[in-house]
Design a protein around this motif. Sequence first.
Motif, short mmCIF file in Angstrom:
data_model
loop_
_atom_site.label_atom_id
_atom_site.label_comp_id
_atom_site.label_asym_id
_atom_site.label_seq_id
_atom_site.Cartn_x
_atom_site.Cartn_y
_atom_site.Cartn_z
N PHE A 52 75.64 27.57 -1.68
CA PHE A 52 75.47 29.10 -1.77
C PHE A 52 74.20 29.22 -2.98
N GLU A 53 73.76 28.47 -3.67
CA GLU A 53 72.96 28.78 -4.76
C GLU A 53 71.76 28.48 -3.96
N ILE A 54 71.55 27.46 -2.92
CA ILE A 54 70.46 27.16 -2.19
C ILE A 54 70.09 28.46 -1.24
N LEU A 55 71.21 28.89 -0.54
CA LEU A 55 71.04 29.72 0.66
C LEU A 55 70.71 31.20 -0.09
N LEU A 56 71.58 31.39 -0.98
CA LEU A 56 70.87 32.78 -1.77
C LEU A 56 69.49 32.85 -2.53
N GLY A 57 69.24 31.57 -3.15
CA GLY A 57 67.87 31.54 -3.56
C GLY A 57 66.88 31.55 -2.62
N LEU A 61 63.80 35.21 -0.95
CA LEU A 61 62.38 35.24 -0.56
C LEU A 61 62.09 35.89 0.60
N PHE A 62 62.83 36.52 1.20
CA PHE A 62 62.77 37.29 2.49
C PHE A 62 63.23 38.93 2.17
N SER A 63 62.34 39.81 2.27
CA SER A 63 62.98 41.18 2.19
C SER A 63 64.02 41.48 3.05
N GLN A 64 64.28 40.96 4.18
CA GLN A 64 65.16 41.36 5.08
C GLN A 64 66.62 40.94 4.48
N THR A 65 66.90 40.00 3.46
CA THR A 65 67.99 39.42 3.05
C THR A 65 68.04 39.47 1.49
N ARG A 66 66.83 40.05 0.93
CA ARG A 66 66.77 40.06 -0.60
C ARG A 66 68.19 40.73 -1.29
N SER A 67 68.49 41.91 -1.00
CA SER A 67 69.35 42.40 -1.52
C SER A 67 70.98 41.99 -1.35
N ALA A 69 71.16 38.85 -0.89
CA ALA A 69 71.27 37.76 -1.77
C ALA A 69 71.43 38.04 -3.14
N ALA A 70 70.82 39.06 -3.50
CA ALA A 70 70.84 39.26 -4.88
C ALA A 70 72.49 39.73 -5.17
N TRP A 71 73.13 40.27 -4.13
CA TRP A 71 74.55 40.65 -4.50
C TRP A 71 75.28 39.45 -4.48
N GLY A 72 74.97 38.29 -3.69
CA GLY A 72 75.77 37.11 -3.46
C GLY A 72 75.54 36.38 -4.68
N LEU A 73 74.31 36.49 -5.25
CA LEU A 73 74.12 35.70 -6.60
C LEU A 73 75.19 36.26 -7.81
N ILE A 74 75.00 37.88 -7.62
CA ILE A 74 76.00 38.25 -8.84
C ILE A 74 77.46 38.01 -8.62
N LEU A 75 77.76 37.92 -7.32
CA LEU A 75 79.19 37.50 -7.41
C LEU A 75 79.51 35.98 -7.64
N LEU A 76 78.38 35.27 -7.21
CA LEU A 76 78.18 33.71 -7.71
C LEU A 76 78.28 33.54 -9.25
N LEU A 77 77.61 34.46 -9.90
CA LEU A 77 77.52 34.29 -11.42
C LEU A 77 78.96 34.89 -11.97
N VAL A 78 79.62 35.82 -11.45
CA VAL A 78 80.96 36.20 -11.76
C VAL A 78 81.80 35.24 -11.79
N ALA A 79 81.77 34.50 -10.35
CA ALA A 79 82.59 33.33 -9.99
C ALA A 79 82.59 32.03 -10.99
N VAL A 80 81.36 31.73 -11.51
CA VAL A 80 81.22 30.52 -12.07
C VAL A 80 81.21 30.88 -13.67
N TRP A 113 71.95 40.80 -14.47
CA TRP A 113 71.06 42.06 -14.60
C TRP A 113 69.80 41.80 -13.84
N TRP A 114 69.25 40.40 -14.04
CA TRP A 114 68.02 39.88 -13.28
C TRP A 114 68.22 40.06 -11.75
N ALA A 115 69.50 39.57 -11.13
CA ALA A 115 69.54 39.21 -9.72
C ALA A 115 69.71 41.02 -9.51
N GLY A 116 70.29 41.87 -10.20
CA GLY A 116 70.61 43.41 -9.92
C GLY A 116 69.18 44.00 -9.81
#
Length: 119
Positions: A52-57, A61-67, A69-80, A113-116
């Motif tokens: 998930f870190e690879i996929l979300l990272g 990089l793509f405007s179509q998936t950026r938002s 991916a950012a939400w996914g990273l926020i959820l991942l950060l909370v999960a870990v 915050w950075w991902a947000g």
Amino acid sequence: MYLFMQNISLYLMAGIYIVAGILHFISPRTYMAIMPPYIPYPRLIVDISGLFEILLGVGLLFSQTRSLAAWGLILLLVAVFPANIYMATSGKFPNIPQWLLWARLPLQGILIWWAGRYI
């Protein structure tokens, strides 16, 4: 200048998550060591979180998936976050200064915050 710095920030964040994800597969024992003992199937969880870190990272990089991916990273950060708490409180990491283990906890908030910023 602001747009330039925004792009550098975005590419830096994407790179950090992609590299961290790859490291889950190169050095899984490192990540398994910080897993709280109550988490079942630690190797599977390490692999899934690395993927998930690879996929979300990459998604950043793509405007179509950026938002998304950012939400996914926020959820991942909370999960870990429990793993970071475990790392700071378990006493299993004597080679890492205690202050640094505790400093990682508020760092999660900064990373969220950075991902947000890219939602």
